[in-house]
Design a protein around this motif. Sequence first.
Motif, PDB file in Angstrom:
ATOM      1  N   ILE A   1       2.938 -18.528 -26.610  1.00 12.23           N
ATOM      2  CA  ILE A   1       2.444 -17.148 -26.690  1.00 12.23           C
ATOM      3  C   ILE A   1       1.471 -16.879 -25.538  1.00 12.23           C
ATOM      4  O   ILE A   1       1.571 -15.865 -24.849  1.00 12.23           O
ATOM      5  CB  ILE A   1       1.776 -16.883 -28.053  1.00 12.23           C
TER       6      ILE A   1
ATOM      7  N   LYS B   1       4.516 -10.652 -27.292  1.00  8.35           N
ATOM      8  CA  LYS B   1       3.928  -9.920 -28.430  1.00  8.35           C
ATOM      9  C   LYS B   1       4.884  -8.854 -28.936  1.00  8.35           C
ATOM     10  O   LYS B   1       5.485  -8.130 -28.158  1.00  8.35           O
ATOM     11  CB  LYS B   1       2.612  -9.265 -28.007  1.00  8.35           C
TER      12      LYS B   1
ATOM     13  N   LEU C   1       1.224 -14.979 -35.964  1.00  5.46           N
ATOM     14  CA  LEU C   1       2.601 -14.548 -36.200  1.00  5.46           C
ATOM     15  C   LEU C   1       2.585 -13.611 -37.399  1.00  5.46           C
ATOM     16  O   LEU C   1       1.632 -13.588 -38.174  1.00  5.46           O
ATOM     17  CB  LEU C   1       3.510 -15.750 -36.487  1.00  5.46           C
TER      18      LEU C   1
ATOM     19  N   VAL D   1       5.835 -12.306 -33.089  1.00  2.00           N
ATOM     20  CA  VAL D   1       4.514 -12.541 -32.515  1.00  2.00           C
ATOM     21  C   VAL D   1       3.701 -11.273 -32.783  1.00  2.00           C
ATOM     22  O   VAL D   1       4.176 -10.172 -32.499  1.00  2.00           O
ATOM     23  CB  VAL D   1       4.598 -12.799 -30.993  1.00  2.00           C
TER      24      VAL D   1
END
Length: 236
Positions: free
Chosen positions: A22, A29, A63, A73
Motif C-alpha cells: 500500500i 487506495k 483495509l 484498500v
Amino acid sequence: MINKESPIPIYYQIQEHIRENINQQKWVKGEAIPSERILTEQFGVSRMTIRQAVQGLVDEGILMRKRGSGTFVSNEKVEQPLKEITSFTKLMEQRGMKASSKITLFSVRKPNEVEAEKLQIDIEADVYHIERIRLGDEIPIAIETSIVPCSIAEGLKEEDIQHSLYEFIEVKKGYQLGDAKQSIEAIGATERISKLLDVPIDSPILQIERVANLRSGTPLEYVRSQYAGGRFKFYL
Ligand code: 16G
C-alpha cells in the motif's frame, strides 16, 4: 517472501507485506485487493492465515470490506469542517463521493422532555423522528437520528430524507440554516452500531449530539449520530 523459521508470526509478516504494497502504491487506495485464493497461493500459506492477516488490517481501518464485492484498500477518511453546518449529501458531493441513505425509522410522534427542551417546543407539538444510515460510495459512515419539529418541516416525505433533509429545508421550505451547538465524544461500537456500520464491536466511534438552528435562531434539528471513527474526522 515469508520466513517460516522466524519468531515473527506468519500473519504478521503478511500484514507487513500488505502495508508495504500500500505504501509503495502497488495496491491503490479505493481498489480491491487480490482474492483470498490468490493471496494464499502468492504467500504459500493457509487460507486461515490470510484471513487472520486481512482481518487485522480491516480492524485497523487500513483495509475495508464491502458487502458482496470484496476487500478494498481504504480511502482517506472523510473530513467535515466544523465551522459551518454542512449537509451529509453536500459533504459527500464535494468529495466526489456518492451519498446514499438507508432509512431505518421515519415517524411522527410527540417529543420527550429532553427533545422538547432542546428544540424549544411544546411537549404536545409533533416532531419527525428520522433514523438513517448514511453511506458514502456504499460504505456506511454514520447512523443519524434527527428530531425535527413538524412545524418547520411540514410535508416531509420519505423520498425527501432518502436524498437530503437540509435541501428540503432550504429549497422546498425556503429557510436558511444558521448555527449549531455540537458535542463530540468517543465511544466503543455496541453490537447494534457494529451491525449497522459494519465495524467490529468496541471499535472507535465518534458520537455527536447537536442542535442546529435556522438563521432566525429557531431550533431546526436535534440530532444524535454515531460516526465510524476509522472513516471520518472533524476539523476546525
Ligand atoms: C449532517 C449533519 C446532520 C444533518 C445531515 C443532513 C453533522 C454532524 N450532522 O450529517 O445533523 O441531519 O447533515 O444531511 O454535521 P442531508 O441534507 O444529506 O440529509
